[in-house]
Design a protein around this motif. Sequence first.
Motif, PDB file in Angstrom:
ATOM      1  N   ASN A 163       6.714  -5.232  26.310  1.00  0.00           N
ATOM      2  CA  ASN A 163       6.271  -6.461  25.663  1.00  0.00           C
ATOM      3  C   ASN A 163       6.675  -6.444  24.189  1.00  0.00           C
ATOM      4  O   ASN A 163       6.950  -5.395  23.620  1.00  0.00           O
ATOM      5  CB  ASN A 163       4.749  -6.605  25.772  1.00  0.00           C
TER       6      ASN A 163
ATOM      7  N   TYR B 218     -12.270  -7.127  22.424  1.00  0.00           N
ATOM      8  CA  TYR B 218     -10.998  -7.807  22.191  1.00  0.00           C
ATOM      9  C   TYR B 218      -9.959  -6.881  21.557  1.00  0.00           C
ATOM     10  O   TYR B 218     -10.241  -6.196  20.570  1.00  0.00           O
ATOM     11  CB  TYR B 218     -11.217  -9.036  21.305  1.00  0.00           C
TER      12      TYR B 218
ATOM     13  N   SER C 161      -4.475 -13.594  14.050  1.00  0.00           N
ATOM     14  CA  SER C 161      -4.537 -13.435  15.504  1.00  0.00           C
ATOM     15  C   SER C 161      -3.180 -13.801  16.094  1.00  0.00           C
ATOM     16  O   SER C 161      -2.799 -14.979  16.106  1.00  0.00           O
ATOM     17  CB  SER C 161      -5.626 -14.334  16.089  1.00  0.00           C
ATOM     18  N   GLN C 162      -2.462 -12.787  16.577  1.00  0.00           N
ATOM     19  CA  GLN C 162      -1.133 -13.013  17.138  1.00  0.00           C
ATOM     20  C   GLN C 162      -0.954 -12.182  18.392  1.00  0.00           C
ATOM     21  O   GLN C 162      -1.794 -11.352  18.745  1.00  0.00           O
ATOM     22  CB  GLN C 162      -0.056 -12.669  16.091  1.00  0.00           C
ATOM     23  N   ASN C 163       0.142 -12.402  19.082  1.00  0.00           N
ATOM     24  CA  ASN C 163       0.460 -11.688  20.319  1.00  0.00           C
ATOM     25  C   ASN C 163      -0.578 -11.919  21.410  1.00  0.00           C
ATOM     26  O   ASN C 163      -0.699 -11.132  22.346  1.00  0.00           O
ATOM     27  CB  ASN C 163       0.598 -10.179  20.042  1.00  0.00           C
ATOM     28  N   GLY C 164      -1.330 -13.014  21.293  1.00  0.00           N
ATOM     29  CA  GLY C 164      -2.349 -13.307  22.291  1.00  0.00           C
ATOM     30  C   GLY C 164      -3.623 -12.510  22.112  1.00  0.00           C
ATOM     31  O   GLY C 164      -4.490 -12.515  22.993  1.00  0.00           O
ATOM     32  N   TYR C 165      -3.763 -11.826  20.966  1.00  0.00           N
ATOM     33  CA  TYR C 165      -4.926 -10.975  20.743  1.00  0.00           C
ATOM     34  C   TYR C 165      -5.679 -11.399  19.490  1.00  0.00           C
ATOM     35  O   TYR C 165      -5.200 -12.208  18.694  1.00  0.00           O
ATOM     36  CB  TYR C 165      -4.499  -9.502  20.621  1.00  0.00           C
TER      37      TYR C 165
END
Length: 211
Positions: A45, A106, A131-135
């Motif tokens: 990823n 999270y 908040s990046q990469n879906g996290y």
Amino acid sequence: MKIVLFETLPSTQTYLIEKLKRGEIEVPVAVLALEQSRGVGSRDNEWLGGKGNFFASIAVNIDVLPDDLSLSSASIYFSFIMKKTLASLGENIWLKWPNDFYQNDYKVGGTITKKINNVLVCGIGINLKNSQNGYNALQSDIEPKSLLENYLFSLSKFPKWKQVFSEYQVEFELSRKFSVHIENYQKSLSGATLCEDGSLLIDEKKVFSLR
């Protein structure tokens, strides 16, 4: 340890690995990018992000690592030292086996390790600000360079694996309500047994971190 600082890089991990393979950089060394456009994450990823987040890769000679540390435990070792560094700076996070940083339930970051000849390269990405990469993100005011300097100071002490493991063993209990990817399958950690070398016993099969 020397720190090489960039305003932006596609990937600190790719940059450092390529430099090592070409013999163009000396260890120990750390590479820090304030922005990253094609970062390398777990399971191929990407780990991307803009200013305010943490993108770094560190290279150390394997010979300087504790003699009781198995390379299969390196992800836990490097990650837990970062977890403790963040804790010393006031951030309440924990380490999900073997290399993911969590705040409560999270994910906020992760670690990836790779062996290049006699050098271990550890890449760390943490959403400090955005908040990046879906996290999620820590929403922290910690400066990336300051965090790296603090981390390298802690790492330079190279605590024994036994010491790190004794602390992580307690924290591992938080991982039990989560799953982990093993051979493209998700496996629950609820019944996993954490072994002294950092591996897990899941369904009577021993599993090592391959990141």
